[in-house]
Design an enzyme around this catalytic site. Structure first.
Site, PDB file in Angstrom:
ATOM      1  N   SER A  67       0.755  -0.987   0.077  1.00 11.25           N
ATOM      2  CA  SER A  67      -0.212  -0.032   0.073  1.00 11.25           C
ATOM      3  C   SER A  67       0.863   1.180   0.080  1.00 11.25           C
ATOM      4  O   SER A  67       2.128   0.923   0.321  1.00 11.25           O
ATOM      5  CB  SER A  67      -0.768   0.192   1.322  1.00 11.25           C
ATOM      6  OG  SER A  67      -1.689   1.251   1.557  1.00 11.25           O
ATOM      7  N   TYR A 123      -1.803  -1.032  11.027  1.00 11.19           N
ATOM      8  CA  TYR A 123      -2.082  -1.540   9.485  1.00 11.19           C
ATOM      9  C   TYR A 123      -0.496  -0.937   8.858  1.00 11.19           C
ATOM     10  O   TYR A 123      -0.137  -1.581   8.231  1.00 11.19           O
ATOM     11  CB  TYR A 123      -3.367  -0.918   9.040  1.00 11.19           C
ATOM     12  CG  TYR A 123      -3.467  -1.016   7.419  1.00 11.19           C
ATOM     13  CD1 TYR A 123      -3.516  -2.074   7.028  1.00 11.19           C
ATOM     14  CD2 TYR A 123      -3.095   0.080   6.621  1.00 11.19           C
ATOM     15  CE1 TYR A 123      -3.944  -2.430   5.711  1.00 11.19           C
ATOM     16  CE2 TYR A 123      -3.328   0.013   5.321  1.00 11.19           C
ATOM     17  CZ  TYR A 123      -3.767  -1.379   4.654  1.00 11.19           C
ATOM     18  OH  TYR A 123      -3.957  -1.599   3.477  1.00 11.19           O
TER      19      TYR A 123
HETATM   20  N1  LIG Z   1      -8.905  -0.264  -0.648  1.00 13.54           N
HETATM   21  C1  LIG Z   1      -7.529   0.333  -0.306  1.00 13.54           C
HETATM   22  O1  LIG Z   1      -7.687   1.559  -0.270  1.00 13.54           O
HETATM   23  C2  LIG Z   1      -6.262  -0.543  -0.106  1.00 13.54           C
HETATM   24  C3  LIG Z   1      -5.147   0.382  -0.508  1.00 13.54           C
HETATM   25  C4  LIG Z   1      -4.105  -0.024  -0.320  1.00 13.54           C
HETATM   26  C5  LIG Z   1      -3.800  -1.617  -0.272  1.00 13.54           C
HETATM   27  N2  LIG Z   1      -4.933  -2.317  -0.038  1.00 13.54           N
HETATM   28  C6  LIG Z   1      -4.832  -3.725   0.280  1.00 13.54           C
HETATM   29  O2  LIG Z   1      -5.378  -4.471  -0.753  1.00 13.54           O
HETATM   30  C7  LIG Z   1      -5.766  -5.706  -0.109  1.00 13.54           C
HETATM   31  C8  LIG Z   1      -7.272  -6.001  -0.548  1.00 13.54           C
HETATM   32  O3  LIG Z   1      -7.956  -5.282   0.087  1.00 13.54           O
HETATM   33  P1  LIG Z   1      -9.426  -4.392  -0.612  1.00 13.54           P
HETATM   34  O4  LIG Z   1      -9.258  -3.191  -0.688  1.00 13.54           O
HETATM   35  O5  LIG Z   1      -9.478  -5.273  -1.821  1.00 13.54           O
HETATM   36  O6  LIG Z   1     -10.348  -4.844   0.412  1.00 13.54           O
HETATM   37  P2  LIG Z   1     -11.696  -5.982   0.674  1.00 13.54           P
HETATM   38  O7  LIG Z   1     -12.601  -5.803  -0.411  1.00 13.54           O
HETATM   39  O8  LIG Z   1     -11.973  -5.543   2.192  1.00 13.54           O
HETATM   40  O9  LIG Z   1     -10.888  -7.374   0.498  1.00 13.54           O
HETATM   41  C9  LIG Z   1     -10.131  -7.618   1.564  1.00 13.54           C
HETATM   42  C10 LIG Z   1     -10.161  -9.352   1.107  1.00 13.54           C
HETATM   43  O10 LIG Z   1      -9.228  -9.926   2.236  1.00 13.54           O
HETATM   44  C11 LIG Z   1      -9.880 -11.144   2.678  1.00 13.54           C
HETATM   45  N3  LIG Z   1      -9.174 -11.427   3.945  1.00 13.54           N
HETATM   46  C12 LIG Z   1      -9.370 -10.735   5.324  1.00 13.54           C
HETATM   47  N4  LIG Z   1      -8.684 -11.721   6.177  1.00 13.54           N
HETATM   48  C13 LIG Z   1      -8.560 -12.694   5.662  1.00 13.54           C
HETATM   49  C14 LIG Z   1      -8.151 -14.079   6.041  1.00 13.54           C
HETATM   50  N5  LIG Z   1      -7.873 -14.375   7.232  1.00 13.54           N
HETATM   51  N6  LIG Z   1      -8.054 -15.103   5.066  1.00 13.54           N
HETATM   52  C15 LIG Z   1      -8.447 -15.184   3.790  1.00 13.54           C
HETATM   53  N7  LIG Z   1      -8.892 -13.596   3.371  1.00 13.54           N
HETATM   54  C16 LIG Z   1      -9.107 -12.759   4.263  1.00 13.54           C
HETATM   55  C17 LIG Z   1     -11.476 -10.484   2.857  1.00 13.54           C
HETATM   56  O11 LIG Z   1     -12.302 -11.584   2.853  1.00 13.54           O
HETATM   57  P3  LIG Z   1     -13.557 -11.668   3.880  1.00 13.54           P
HETATM   58  O12 LIG Z   1     -14.811 -11.370   2.650  1.00 13.54           O
HETATM   59  O13 LIG Z   1     -13.692 -13.009   4.057  1.00 13.54           O
HETATM   60  O14 LIG Z   1     -13.576 -10.754   4.880  1.00 13.54           O
HETATM   61  C18 LIG Z   1     -11.604  -9.924   1.369  1.00 13.54           C
HETATM   62  O15 LIG Z   1     -11.532 -11.011   0.456  1.00 13.54           O
HETATM   63  C19 LIG Z   1      -5.555  -5.716   1.408  1.00 13.54           C
HETATM   64  O16 LIG Z   1      -4.094  -6.208   1.620  1.00 13.54           O
HETATM   65  C20 LIG Z   1      -5.219  -4.228   1.576  1.00 13.54           C
HETATM   66  O17 LIG Z   1      -4.436  -3.771   2.472  1.00 13.54           O
HETATM   67  C21 LIG Z   1      -6.066  -1.887  -0.044  1.00 13.54           C
END
Ligand SMILES: NC(=O)c1ccc[n+]([C@@H]2O[C@H](COP(=O)([O-])OP(=O)(O)OC[C@H]3O[C@@H](n4cnc5c(N)ncnc54)[C@H](OP(=O)(O)O)[C@@H]3O)[C@@H](O)[C@H]2O)c1
Length: 277
Positions: A138, A151
């Site tokens: 990130s 985080y």
């Molecule tokens: N959104 C942003 O602004 C942003 C920016 C930079 C980086 N990121 C990174 O991008 C990645 C994905 O996030 P996203 O933005 O796509 O958010 P999201 O839609 O909330 O997706 C997160 C995913 O991680 C899964 N997860 C959480 N804990 C888990 C576990 N123990 N085992 C397996 N799966 C698990 C969730 O599953 P469930 O549906 O079961 O909860 C969901 O599928 C993360 O690493 C986040 O830190 C996000």
């Protein structure tokens, strides 16, 4: 023969879009998730488009679940070409408000689970003499700011792990690629936890409220997750992928500012951008 990809956290957001994009590129894609009941939509899209995609269970925090998922992929396909370490979540709270236990939980998913998966998949890729490990870091892995401290720390740790791994695995034909999205419009912010103590905190109440509302406002205008997936696909097509790819105008802008400014100038700039101070 299709190349084989494994994506963690494919139930929504970046993982969902990345799984579909990989399958559309011809990778046999294991879209993994801890709760396979959330896989109906992705299965339907894959079916409608006749994509090579399979949903399997994988809870990254659970050693047995990780082992079982990898074993089933190797039994079926005998190889893993691409691993996307995407599963992750966040917690609001200052360093004082997030308990050590809560810090550990945050690191369990965002950092230790990735160590666990890499330790199981790196030997497979080394043996193949080829592979790509994509770690979803990130902008928060490059820039610290208040109230998401656990985080941010977990993403900084992931950056260190990824940079070091590049030297270790590069020798064996395995690429390690860091993806650094800015604010992406996914479920991420709605799913964020809040540290137990943060709700009672008087000391940090004001800054906590300011940062949460500032970040939530930025999230409204976030970059669509498909753009992260497109950058991942682009990186996989490069003969020599770069160590890191930044996604989103916001992330590019912050990193440019960090490069141009002194540390103190940058802190003042970020305070203004984040919570207008
Ligand atoms: N959104 C942003 O602004 C942003 C920016 C930079 C980086 N990121 C990174 O991008 C990645 C994905 O996030 P996203 O933005 O796509 O958010 P999201 O839609 O909330 O997706 C997160 C995913 O991680 C899964 N997860 C959480 N804990 C888990 C576990 N123990 N085992 C397996 N799966 C698990 C969730 O599953 P469930 O549906 O079961 O909860 C969901 O599928 C993360 O690493 C986040 O830190 C996000």
């Amino acid at each position: 023969m299709n190349k084989v990809a494994l994506v963690t956290g494919s139930s929504s957001g970046i993982g969902y879009e990345t799984s579909l994009s990989l399958a559309r590129e011809g990778y046999f894609t294991y879209a993994t998730m801890r709760d396979v009941k959330k896989g109906d939509t992705i299965k339907k899209v894959a079916e409608d488009e006749s994509l090579p995609l399979k949903v399997i269970e994988l809870d990254v925090d659970n050693e047995n679940s990780v082992e079982k998922a990898i074993k089933s992929i190797i039994d079926e396909k005998q190889r893993i070409d691409v691993l996307v370490n995407n599963a992750g979540w966040g917690i609001w709270g200052t360093a004082e408000d997030v308990s050590v236990e809560e810090f550990r939980e945050q690191f369990e998913t965002n950092f230790f689970s990735i160590v666990r998966i890499i330790q199981k998949i790196a030997p497979i890729m080394r043996e193949q003499g080829t592979g790509d490990i994509i770690n979803i870091s990130s902008i928060a892995g490059r820039i610290g700011f208040p109230v998401s401290t656990a985080y941010i720390s977990s993403k900084f740790a992931l950056e260190g792990l990824s940079e070091s791994l590049r030297y270790e695995l590069g020798e064996f034909g395995v690429n390690v690629i860091i993806i650094e999205p800015g604010v992406i419009k996914t479920n991420f912010f709605d799913s964020m936890k809040t540290a137990e103590k943060a709700n009672e905190s008087d000391v940090y109440k004001e800054i906590t409220e300011k940062v949460i509302s500032g970040v939530k406002m930025m999230a409204e205008m976030g970059t669509p997750p498909i753009e992260v997936a497109s950058v991942i696909i682009k990186s996989l097509k490069e003969e020599k992928p770069l160590p890191r790819y930044v996604v989103g105008n916001d992330a590019t802008m912050f990193l440019e500012a960090k490069k141009m400014k002194t540390d103190i100038e940058f802190e003042n700039y970020l305070k203004k951008e984040l919570y207008g101070e």
